[in-house]
Design an enzyme around this catalytic site. Structure first.
Site, PDB file in Angstrom:
ATOM      1  CG  HIS A  77      -2.886   0.065   6.595  1.00 16.04           C
ATOM      2  ND1 HIS A  77      -2.095   1.171   6.840  1.00 16.04           N
ATOM      3  CD2 HIS A  77      -2.059  -0.925   6.205  1.00 16.04           C
ATOM      4  CE1 HIS A  77      -0.834   0.836   6.606  1.00 16.04           C
ATOM      5  NE2 HIS A  77      -0.781  -0.427   6.216  1.00 16.04           N
ATOM      6  CG  ASP A  83       3.438  -3.377   5.834  1.00 16.16           C
ATOM      7  OD1 ASP A  83       2.755  -2.791   4.982  1.00 16.16           O
ATOM      8  OD2 ASP A  83       3.731  -2.869   6.936  1.00 16.16           O
TER       9      ASP A  83
HETATM   10 MN    MN Z   1       0.984  -1.694   5.800  1.00 18.46          MN
END
Ligand code: MN
Length: 364
Positions: A202, A324
């Site tokens: 990430h 997200d």
């Molecule tokens: Mn993210």
């Protein structure tokens, strides 16, 4: 009149049956299970440790990001991050999201000293496992580990995957300016491969050695800098030879692959031109490792042309859907994926089938 009444009754019966099926069908398409694969949460312990960093005068953009959030008691971002229960489920229900694959929000535990990082990884994984146990059909999760101490990171990886049955590993790109291809981190790659645990890399901000020119115009942010950093991490794994050493390792990149899929032609071409100067020779072309060892997700990239391109280059087996959350809105990610011009079979792979395979999530 009778006929009119009959047709009226018929119409209302059809309406009633359509509405009963509404939960399972949208329009004429079957309702497909939606598993979102890059969904952030925070723990009180993590935010306390980040708060301690924000009180220092460390001029680091990850620290500045959290300084902005945590120094303002009215900032609305911590609440949805800390909620791994009812509030999050309400957002999921409202948007038809069946499951979130949770991961400790960036930069995870990677700004802390090794002891603090390891302790917060452990407490985060315990909290995550408890949240999943409360809602096993709604949550899955990636284990946090602290690469600062690779040996302890391996122990926690084995506990979190083997014991807590978490679904993979989250690492927020560089650790103190170092990357997973470097030899001191190989034990982590070896353990992840042995336990069949995918590593989701990430974004976080670039290391202080590289961030200089990105400080202008907010370029260090998710607008560009995060992809420059995380794409670099992916490229290091693709070109360093670690994927010959750990051929079954699975790496996941968000944000439609952090730019790498767009560059595959030039990566292969220039690797062939320049690789004779490299000490390590790859067994395959970089793009072949991309197809064999990498998955990408759609997190934060609700853009159909980019998705269509990635489907052509990587194929339906290598792309997973993500929102997200809570940094981006669930509704937009659902609308985007529902609108993609792909077969229902491919949509099912991207929405849930690939995530079930890669993250060992039981089919519904
Ligand atoms: Mn993210």
């Amino acid at each position: 009149m009778d006929i009119d009444r009959r047709s009226l009754l018929g119409a209302s019966a059809a309406l009633a049956s359509a509405s009963a099926a509404g939960a399972a069908r949208i329009g004429t398409r079957p309702r497909i299970r939606r598993i979102a694969t890059e969904e952030a949460f925070a723990t009180p312990e993590q935010l306390d440790a980040l708060r301690a960093i924000t009180r220092s005068n460390w001029n680091n953009e990850d620290a500045n990001f959290w300084r902005g959030i945590l120094s303002n008691p009215d900032d609305e971002r911590p609440a949805p991050l800390l909620d791994i229960g009812e509030g999050r489920l309400r957002d999921m229900d409202a948007n038809g999201v069946d499951m979130q694959l949770l991961s400790l929000t960036s930069p995870g535990v990677q700004m802390f000293d090794a002891d603090t990082g390891a302790a917060i990884a452990t407490s985060s994984n315990d909290r995550l496992a408890a949240a999943i146990a409360r809602h096993p059909d709604r949550f899955a999760g990636l284990a946090a580990i602290a690469p600062q101490d690779p040996k302890r990171a391996v122990k926690e990886l084995e506990r979190a995957i083997g014991g807590l049955k978490l679904n993979g590993i989250i690492i927020n790109s560089h650790t103190n300016g170092e990357y997973l291809d470097q030899e001191r981190y190989w034990p982590i790659l070896e353990a992840a491969e042995a336990m069949n645990a995918a590593i989701y890399i990430h974004p976080r901000t670039l290391p202080e050695t590289a961030i200089g020119p990105y400080r202008d115009y907010n370029l260090w942010t998710a607008m560009w800098g995060y992809a420059a950093e995380t794409g670099l991490h992916g490229m290091r794994l693709l070109t360093s030879g670690v994927l010959d050493r750990f051929p079954k390792l699975k790496i996941v990149l968000g944000h439609m692959g952090e730019g790498i899929p767009y560059w595959v032609y030039r990566i292969d071409h220039m690797y062939a031109v320049t690789s004779r100067r490299l000490p390590v020779k790859l067994k395959m072309k970089p793009s072949e490792y991309l197809l064999r060892n990498f998955m990408i997700t759609t997190s934060g990239m609700n853009h159909l042309p980019a998705f269509d391109y990635c489907m052509r280059v990587l194929g339906a087996d290598n792309i997973m859907w993500a929102i997200d959350y809570p940094y981006q809105a669930s509704a937009e990610a659902v609308t985007f994926m529902d609108a993609a011009s792909i077969s229902d079979g491919h949509r099912a792979k991207v929405y849930h089938g690939n995530a079930e395979r890669v993250f060992h999530i039981a089919p519904a």
